[in-house]
Design a protein around this motif. Sequence first.
Motif, short mmCIF file in Angstrom:
data_model
loop_
_atom_site.label_atom_id
_atom_site.label_comp_id
_atom_site.label_asym_id
_atom_site.label_seq_id
_atom_site.Cartn_x
_atom_site.Cartn_y
_atom_site.Cartn_z
N TYR A 74 -72.61 93.93 77.17
CA TYR A 74 -73.08 93.87 75.79
C TYR A 74 -74.60 93.63 75.78
N ALA A 75 -75.22 93.89 74.66
CA ALA A 75 -76.63 93.58 74.43
C ALA A 75 -76.78 93.01 73.03
N VAL A 76 -77.74 92.09 72.87
CA VAL A 76 -78.04 91.50 71.56
C VAL A 76 -79.53 91.61 71.31
N HIS A 77 -79.89 92.30 70.25
CA HIS A 77 -81.29 92.37 69.82
C HIS A 77 -81.46 91.43 68.63
N ARG A 78 -82.37 90.45 68.75
CA ARG A 78 -82.59 89.46 67.69
C ARG A 78 -83.64 89.97 66.72
N SER A 79 -83.29 90.07 65.47
CA SER A 79 -84.23 90.50 64.45
C SER A 79 -85.30 89.43 64.23
N THR A 80 -86.53 89.88 64.02
CA THR A 80 -87.62 88.95 63.70
C THR A 80 -88.11 89.16 62.27
N MET A 110 -82.61 100.88 62.52
CA MET A 110 -81.75 101.22 61.40
C MET A 110 -81.41 99.99 60.57
N PHE A 111 -81.29 98.83 61.24
CA PHE A 111 -80.96 97.57 60.56
C PHE A 111 -82.01 96.52 60.95
N PRO A 112 -83.25 96.64 60.47
CA PRO A 112 -84.33 95.77 60.96
C PRO A 112 -84.18 94.30 60.58
N ASP A 113 -83.42 93.99 59.52
CA ASP A 113 -83.32 92.61 59.06
C ASP A 113 -82.08 91.91 59.60
N ARG A 114 -81.41 92.50 60.57
CA ARG A 114 -80.22 91.89 61.15
C ARG A 114 -80.26 91.97 62.67
N ARG A 436 -78.05 105.50 53.67
CA ARG A 436 -76.86 105.13 52.90
C ARG A 436 -76.08 104.02 53.61
N MET A 437 -75.98 104.11 54.93
CA MET A 437 -75.24 103.10 55.69
C MET A 437 -75.97 101.76 55.67
N ALA A 438 -77.29 101.78 55.81
CA ALA A 438 -78.05 100.53 55.77
C ALA A 438 -77.94 99.88 54.40
#
Length: 590
Positions: A74-80, A110-114, A436-438
């Motif tokens: 798995y990978a986790v990218h933390r939003s800043t 695609m989901f910069p705030d999450r 639309r998905m975001a």
Amino acid sequence: MITRVLLSLALTLTPPTPPAPTPQTTPEATPEAGVQAGIETGQCPVAVPPGTTCGFLVVPERRDAPGRTIKVGYAVHRSTAPARRPDPVVYMSGGPGSSSLQLTGFLSQMFPDRDVVTIEQRGGKYSWPRLGCPELAQAMLDRLTRPASPLPPAEAAAQCRTRLEQQGVDLRGYTTKEIAADVVALRGALGYPSWNLFGVSYSTRVMVDAAAADPGAVRSVLLDSFLPQSVPWYDDVRRNLDDTLAHLGLKDRFDAAVRRLDATPARVTTVDPLRGAEVRARLDGGDVATLMAEALHETGVIAVSASLVTALANGHDEPLRPLTDAVGDGLTSHELGLYEAVQCQDEIPSNGFAAPSRLFTVDVDKAVCDAWKLPAAKPSAATTQAPVLVVAGRFDPTTPPRTSEPAARALPHARYAEFDGVGHAVFLTSTCARERMAAFVADPASAGTGCARPETGVPPRLAAADLRVTGAPYAISKAPWLAAPLALFALVALAQLVAGALRGRALTAFAGLAGVASAGLLAQSAYGLVSRNETALAVGLPAAVEAYGWLAAVAVALTLASLVVRRTLGQAGAALVGAGFLVWWFAWFL
């Protein structure tokens, strides 16, 4: 082609990472009491943006018989983002057997705030053990190249299973139910109280199962190219292809191409990616139908499908080279052992196989499953009360709107959106779909429709007459030295233009001008096509390029006239280069 774009997006820089949630490994954080999941951190095996950590989720190989453990990557990218939301998006690719981690950067944009979590499938490329099956991949490639003594797929599958079992692998642990349980376990292990599930193609089944198993922690569900469990996919596969071709207005032409190739199979040079050698594939109508069913996944192929199918119907085999090369790429990008384990337990048993299929991959999967004799998994009939957005491509030949829309309507709180001009995995190409998905994840209760900006990711569909079919651009992309005659002709023409202008030699100058113009127009035409749809170069170039060849012929004629007036070594060389270019152009390029 798409892979290169996604990798470049994955390398985009992001600010430093915020603190991560505290990992947990409590029994309550896993789907079954008494079964614990642990975390092992490690280096990321693919290019990911800064602020990303990778690791393994350690889980039982079989939750019904705990003992041996496996590792799920798995990978986790933390939003800043200043307004970072607490519930991340967790994504899994389809297949079965496709990898997920390489899309971490793409999804973080695609989901910069999450936070974005990408999870591999157990048995996948970045999990352990890795359920590759090169024996079967080679047998499937040999099915196309037909060597003197090809290994039957069933025997290749038996060899693969024996090797995996010698490594301690229990294939009964690789099912949709277990993969979904891994998703649930990862949430608890990472410490997120809730999140948003995102699946594409096969993993839409996984995410529906995960949502049903972990209802209190699922805020929303995104299903791209929905593959419902109620659909007998193998029984539908040829109809799906026929329907897609009919929607494109190409079924009659494709049927004509199939009949032609059944009567006279094509001979196509391709590269065996496992042996690293060029081979000659023999393709009949059924083989080409199999290739087309895969090719139409790509939106770029859909855009040029009229030229592609018309060319095949009219006796042109040039477009078959890129389609055949894609077979090897596809076989080596999936973990076939994992793919077959899931198909044999979750998919094959629900199909009737009333008649042999013209698509050879269907017959191969059936032969593998007959040889492996794995137990059929019990259908989960899972559903979810969470808000769901299902997105579909109008021309998807694998999970078509005919089956995905009714399945979406059957979910209690689902909305359905169909995108024109698109095939499989809508989010990879449609900017409108991503918007639309975001928006849905931002507010799952919203019933918003449409997009704020015009679609920019889907290339326009071209008519059959819009392209001049030729295999030369694709061949040059594989071996750039093949374009040497064009480069030499352009350099000589430029030299003629400059020398003629400086010395007041009108014939020489006009010969150079015509040559430079023909080469420049050709380059401009190719660049314009690539900027709209890179895939189109695998079929040909804009039809106007034929006129540029005649402009080059004018340049050569003027050069010959200049040679008559002034017999110099330079003019003779220019005439020789021009004549060679015309032979290359009309005899090979076109």
